[in-house]
Design a protein around this motif. Structure first.
Motif, PDB file in Angstrom:
ATOM      1  N   TYR A   1       7.726  -2.048   1.750  1.00  0.00           N
ATOM      2  CA  TYR A   1       7.185  -2.399   0.418  1.00  0.00           C
ATOM      3  C   TYR A   1       6.720  -1.280  -0.418  1.00  0.00           C
ATOM      4  O   TYR A   1       5.742  -0.740   0.131  1.00  0.00           O
ATOM      5  N   ILE A   2       6.963  -1.049  -1.652  1.00  0.00           N
ATOM      6  CA  ILE A   2       6.458  -0.205  -2.547  1.00  0.00           C
ATOM      7  C   ILE A   2       5.720  -0.836  -3.627  1.00  0.00           C
ATOM      8  O   ILE A   2       6.072  -1.832  -3.914  1.00  0.00           O
ATOM      9  N   VAL A   3       4.461  -0.423  -3.600  1.00  0.00           N
ATOM     10  CA  VAL A   3       3.439  -1.212  -4.250  1.00  0.00           C
ATOM     11  C   VAL A   3       3.091  -0.612  -5.555  1.00  0.00           C
ATOM     12  O   VAL A   3       2.688   0.622  -5.565  1.00  0.00           O
ATOM     13  N   ALA A   4       3.051  -1.053  -6.337  1.00  0.00           N
ATOM     14  CA  ALA A   4       2.684  -0.728  -7.915  1.00  0.00           C
ATOM     15  C   ALA A   4       1.452  -1.435  -8.476  1.00  0.00           C
ATOM     16  O   ALA A   4       1.289  -2.768  -8.253  1.00  0.00           O
ATOM     17  N   GLY A   5       0.815  -0.918  -9.337  1.00  0.00           N
ATOM     18  CA  GLY A   5      -0.335  -1.621  -9.932  1.00  0.00           C
ATOM     19  C   GLY A   5      -1.793  -0.603 -10.194  1.00  0.00           C
ATOM     20  O   GLY A   5      -2.803  -1.257 -10.013  1.00  0.00           O
ATOM     21  N   GLY A   6      -1.623   0.670 -10.329  1.00  0.00           N
ATOM     22  CA  GLY A   6      -2.947   1.453 -10.286  1.00  0.00           C
ATOM     23  C   GLY A   6      -3.620   1.408  -9.127  1.00  0.00           C
ATOM     24  O   GLY A   6      -3.304   1.424  -8.098  1.00  0.00           O
ATOM     25  N   ASN A   7      -5.000   1.250  -9.341  1.00  0.00           N
ATOM     26  CA  ASN A   7      -5.884   1.361  -8.129  1.00  0.00           C
ATOM     27  C   ASN A   7      -5.574   0.210  -7.382  1.00  0.00           C
ATOM     28  O   ASN A   7      -6.029   0.300  -6.072  1.00  0.00           O
ATOM     29  N   ARG A   8      -5.204  -0.888  -7.900  1.00  0.00           N
ATOM     30  CA  ARG A   8      -5.111  -2.051  -7.151  1.00  0.00           C
ATOM     31  C   ARG A   8      -3.959  -1.880  -6.139  1.00  0.00           C
ATOM     32  O   ARG A   8      -3.796  -2.615  -4.921  1.00  0.00           O
ATOM     33  N   ALA A   9      -3.135  -1.142  -6.655  1.00  0.00           N
ATOM     34  CA  ALA A   9      -1.947  -0.867  -5.514  1.00  0.00           C
ATOM     35  C   ALA A   9      -2.323  -0.286  -4.264  1.00  0.00           C
ATOM     36  O   ALA A   9      -1.792  -0.571  -3.048  1.00  0.00           O
ATOM     37  N   GLU A  10      -3.235   0.776  -4.143  1.00  0.00           N
ATOM     38  CA  GLU A  10      -3.937   1.138  -2.936  1.00  0.00           C
ATOM     39  C   GLU A  10      -4.471   0.206  -2.165  1.00  0.00           C
ATOM     40  O   GLU A  10      -4.311  -0.089  -0.779  1.00  0.00           O
ATOM     41  N   ALA A  11      -5.351  -0.670  -2.699  1.00  0.00           N
ATOM     42  CA  ALA A  11      -5.700  -1.846  -1.893  1.00  0.00           C
ATOM     43  C   ALA A  11      -4.704  -2.921  -1.581  1.00  0.00           C
ATOM     44  O   ALA A  11      -4.835  -3.277  -0.167  1.00  0.00           O
ATOM     45  N   ALA A  12      -3.729  -3.004  -2.363  1.00  0.00           N
ATOM     46  CA  ALA A  12      -2.562  -3.898  -1.525  1.00  0.00           C
ATOM     47  C   ALA A  12      -1.799  -3.274  -0.581  1.00  0.00           C
ATOM     48  O   ALA A  12      -1.487  -3.858   0.459  1.00  0.00           O
ATOM     49  N   ALA A  13      -1.727  -2.076  -0.691  1.00  0.00           N
ATOM     50  CA  ALA A  13      -0.880  -1.340   0.435  1.00  0.00           C
ATOM     51  C   ALA A  13      -1.825  -1.234   1.676  1.00  0.00           C
ATOM     52  O   ALA A  13      -1.338  -1.297   2.964  1.00  0.00           O
ATOM     53  N   TYR A  14      -3.125  -1.235   1.596  1.00  0.00           N
ATOM     54  CA  TYR A  14      -4.134  -1.227   2.706  1.00  0.00           C
ATOM     55  C   TYR A  14      -3.906  -2.364   3.424  1.00  0.00           C
ATOM     56  O   TYR A  14      -3.876  -2.571   4.634  1.00  0.00           O
ATOM     57  N   ILE A  15      -3.969  -3.571   2.507  1.00  0.00           N
ATOM     58  CA  ILE A  15      -3.981  -4.898   3.219  1.00  0.00           C
ATOM     59  C   ILE A  15      -2.473  -5.101   4.072  1.00  0.00           C
ATOM     60  O   ILE A  15      -2.677  -5.734   4.884  1.00  0.00           O
ATOM     61  N   LEU A  16      -1.500  -4.713   3.395  1.00  0.00           N
ATOM     62  CA  LEU A  16      -0.166  -4.947   4.096  1.00  0.00           C
ATOM     63  C   LEU A  16      -0.142  -4.071   5.292  1.00  0.00           C
ATOM     64  O   LEU A  16       0.321  -4.494   6.354  1.00  0.00           O
ATOM     65  N   SER A  17      -0.714  -2.824   5.229  1.00  0.00           N
ATOM     66  CA  SER A  17      -0.539  -2.011   6.638  1.00  0.00           C
ATOM     67  C   SER A  17      -1.476  -2.669   7.472  1.00  0.00           C
ATOM     68  O   SER A  17      -1.208  -2.645   8.810  1.00  0.00           O
ATOM     69  N   GLU A  18      -2.679  -3.126   7.295  1.00  0.00           N
ATOM     70  CA  GLU A  18      -3.416  -3.913   8.002  1.00  0.00           C
ATOM     71  C   GLU A  18      -2.972  -5.105   8.712  1.00  0.00           C
ATOM     72  O   GLU A  18      -3.224  -5.479   9.990  1.00  0.00           O
ATOM     73  N   ALA A  19      -2.020  -5.597   8.044  1.00  0.00           N
ATOM     74  CA  ALA A  19      -1.184  -6.957   8.622  1.00  0.00           C
ATOM     75  C   ALA A  19      -0.022  -6.427   9.171  1.00  0.00           C
ATOM     76  O   ALA A  19       0.796  -7.361   9.864  1.00  0.00           O
ATOM     77  N   GLY A  20       0.544  -5.092   9.494  1.00  0.00           N
ATOM     78  CA  GLY A  20       1.395  -4.836  10.269  1.00  0.00           C
ATOM     79  C   GLY A  20       2.642  -4.302   9.291  1.00  0.00           C
ATOM     80  O   GLY A  20       3.741  -4.026  10.053  1.00  0.00           O
ATOM     81  N   PHE A  21       2.618  -4.569   7.915  1.00  0.00           N
ATOM     82  CA  PHE A  21       3.941  -4.284   7.312  1.00  0.00           C
ATOM     83  C   PHE A  21       4.036  -2.792   6.637  1.00  0.00           C
ATOM     84  O   PHE A  21       3.041  -2.098   6.970  1.00  0.00           O
ATOM     85  N   ASP A  22       5.278  -2.078   6.637  1.00  0.00           N
ATOM     86  CA  ASP A  22       5.453  -0.730   6.206  1.00  0.00           C
ATOM     87  C   ASP A  22       5.166  -0.739   4.814  1.00  0.00           C
ATOM     88  O   ASP A  22       6.120  -1.280   3.917  1.00  0.00           O
ATOM     89  N   ALA A  23       4.052  -0.274   4.239  1.00  0.00           N
ATOM     90  CA  ALA A  23       3.823  -0.322   2.675  1.00  0.00           C
ATOM     91  C   ALA A  23       3.535   1.212   2.301  1.00  0.00           C
ATOM     92  O   ALA A  23       2.851   1.993   2.847  1.00  0.00           O
ATOM     93  N   ARG A  24       3.992   1.311   0.994  1.00  0.00           N
ATOM     94  CA  ARG A  24       3.693   2.808   0.499  1.00  0.00           C
ATOM     95  C   ARG A  24       3.351   2.402  -0.850  1.00  0.00           C
ATOM     96  O   ARG A  24       3.483   1.626  -1.604  1.00  0.00           O
ATOM     97  N   VAL A  25       2.412   3.352  -1.480  1.00  0.00           N
ATOM     98  CA  VAL A  25       1.888   3.259  -3.059  1.00  0.00           C
ATOM     99  C   VAL A  25       2.751   4.060  -3.855  1.00  0.00           C
ATOM    100  O   VAL A  25       3.158   5.442  -3.742  1.00  0.00           O
ATOM    101  N   LEU A  26       3.423   3.324  -4.845  1.00  0.00           N
ATOM    102  CA  LEU A  26       4.021   4.137  -6.065  1.00  0.00           C
ATOM    103  C   LEU A  26       3.031   5.141  -6.774  1.00  0.00           C
ATOM    104  O   LEU A  26       2.193   4.639  -7.372  1.00  0.00           O
ATOM    105  N   LYS A  27       3.573   6.439  -6.623  1.00  0.00           N
ATOM    106  CA  LYS A  27       2.622   7.413  -7.248  1.00  0.00           C
ATOM    107  C   LYS A  27       2.917   7.268  -8.804  1.00  0.00           C
ATOM    108  O   LYS A  27       4.232   7.569  -9.305  1.00  0.00           O
ATOM    109  N   GLU A  28       2.046   7.108  -9.625  1.00  0.00           N
ATOM    110  CA  GLU A  28       2.375   6.966 -11.234  1.00  0.00           C
ATOM    111  C   GLU A  28       2.371   8.213 -11.652  1.00  0.00           C
ATOM    112  O   GLU A  28       1.219   9.334 -11.401  1.00  0.00           O
ATOM    113  N   PRO A  29       3.103   8.565 -12.694  1.00  0.00           N
ATOM    114  CA  PRO A  29       3.214  10.110 -13.361  1.00  0.00           C
ATOM    115  C   PRO A  29       1.930  10.053 -14.201  1.00  0.00           C
ATOM    116  O   PRO A  29       1.376   9.178 -14.888  1.00  0.00           O
TER     117      PRO A  29
END
Length: 339
Positions: free
Chosen positions: A310-338
């Motif tokens: 899962y590639i997560v987009a959405g600014g600061n919220r994307a980091e929180a979402a990626a953390y939640i996914l990782s906590e639940a065992g998913f492979d999650a990365r945050v899309l680095k915005e230019p």
């Protein structure tokens, strides 16, 4: 005496569906008292923050027309708190013999009843927790800790501080900034979220559960309120330690160019997840992205395929979402915005 009282209370609603350990946890908050014959227990028309259970003796309940109903503690229909349907008494209660009562705050009963119902639902769905399990064992064997470098775990655990808490205490409040996250060492708690005047109960927490981390990851205000549904002990971790030892090792970033390479070379599915609000997504949709707002992500984890990346987009919220996914065992990365 406590065991006897617990057994006596289990004849009443809602205690009849509670285990003795839950009742025992409430005992310090009970007011156990006696009244002689002819004493007023409560007055009609008065607000009362307590619920009253008749353990011994008899009382009269008189309505506005002076119709009287006599209640005997030993009657089969004495299975609820006295005149407990409303916060304001519809009857006057007067003892007709020496009586023994147990009284408890209505708010405390509501908290524990809701927690007990949620835990029952969770157990029936197969997600069980042993209330006696060690908080530390549950924490370090979680999916989240599997992603932390071994050298960080000991440092992290040494940074926790112990905090005693009470039934009904609000640990974090929706809308406030986040300075700490917590693990429940002993006790139980409820997660609620307000939308105007409507309050939704989201989850029941117990030993070993980590909470409050979302606001630390996203730097956004708290998105829920956590209230203790028992006395207990929390382990508290400050944001600076959380960031250095837990957040940074778990949250990883990826660029748009790296996504293309991942899709081309990968042998598993890759999903772009946009965690902005529905309105933001509708006004500026992201190509080939699936929209699940951050506030709804935990509730919708079961919709996601564990084998995908899962590639997560959405600014600061994307980091929180990626953390939640990782906590639940998913492979999650945050899309680095230019920039």
């Amino acid at each position: 005496m406590d065991t006897t009282l617990s057994q006596q209370l289990q004849r009443f609603i809602p205690f009849d569906e509670w285990s003795e350990d839950i009742i025992d946890g409430l005992l310090p908050h009970f007011r156990i008292h006696s009244l002689d014959k002819g004493k007023i227990v409560f007055k009609r028309g008065e607000a009362d923050e307590e619920c009253h259970f008749l353990l011994q003796g008899t009382i009269d309940l008189a309505d506005e027309h002076f119709n009287v109903t006599n209640i005997d503690a030993q009657d089969d229909d004495n299975f609820m708190a006295l005149d407990s349907t409303h916060h304001i008494h519809r009857y006057a209660g007067i003892t007709t013999s020496q009586c023994d009562f147990v009284s408890v705050k209505r708010a405390h009963l509501d908290l524990i009843s809701t927690w007990a119902e949620l835990r029952t639902d969770i157990r029936q769905s197969g997600d069980t927790d042993d209330d006696e399990s060690d908080w530390l064992e549950r924490l370090v064997t979680s999916e989240l800790f599997n992603r932390i470098p071994a050298g960080n775990i000991q440092k992290l655990l040494s940074r926790f501080e112990e905090v005693p808490v009470k039934l009904g205490e609000e640990i974090i409040r929706q809308g406030e900034p986040g300075e700490h996250c917590y693990v429940i060492k002993h006790g139980r708690a409820l997660v609620t979220r307000s939308d105007g005047e409507k309050v939704q109960t989201l989850a029941a927490l117990t030993h070993g559960n980590l909470f409050g981390e979302d606001a630390l990851v996203s730097s956004l205000p708290r998105n829920a309120t956590i209230t203790m549904s028992s006395d207990g002990v929390l382990m508290r971790l400050a944001k600076e330690h959380f960031d250095a030892l837990l957040r940074q090792p778990v949250v990883t970033f990826i660029t748009a160019k790296q996504i293309e390479k991942l899709v081309e070379e990968g042998d598993t599915g890759t999903v772009v997840l946009d965690v902005r609000h529905e309105e933001e997504y509708a006004a500026d949709p992201m190509l080939r992205a699936r929209n699940i707002p951050l506030a709804k992500l935990r509730d919708r984890l079961k919709e996601l395929e564990p084998a995908f990346i899962y590639i997560v987009a959405g600014g600061n919220r994307a980091e929180a979402a990626a953390y939640i996914l990782s906590e639940a065992g998913f492979d999650a990365r945050v899309l680095k915005e230019p920039h």
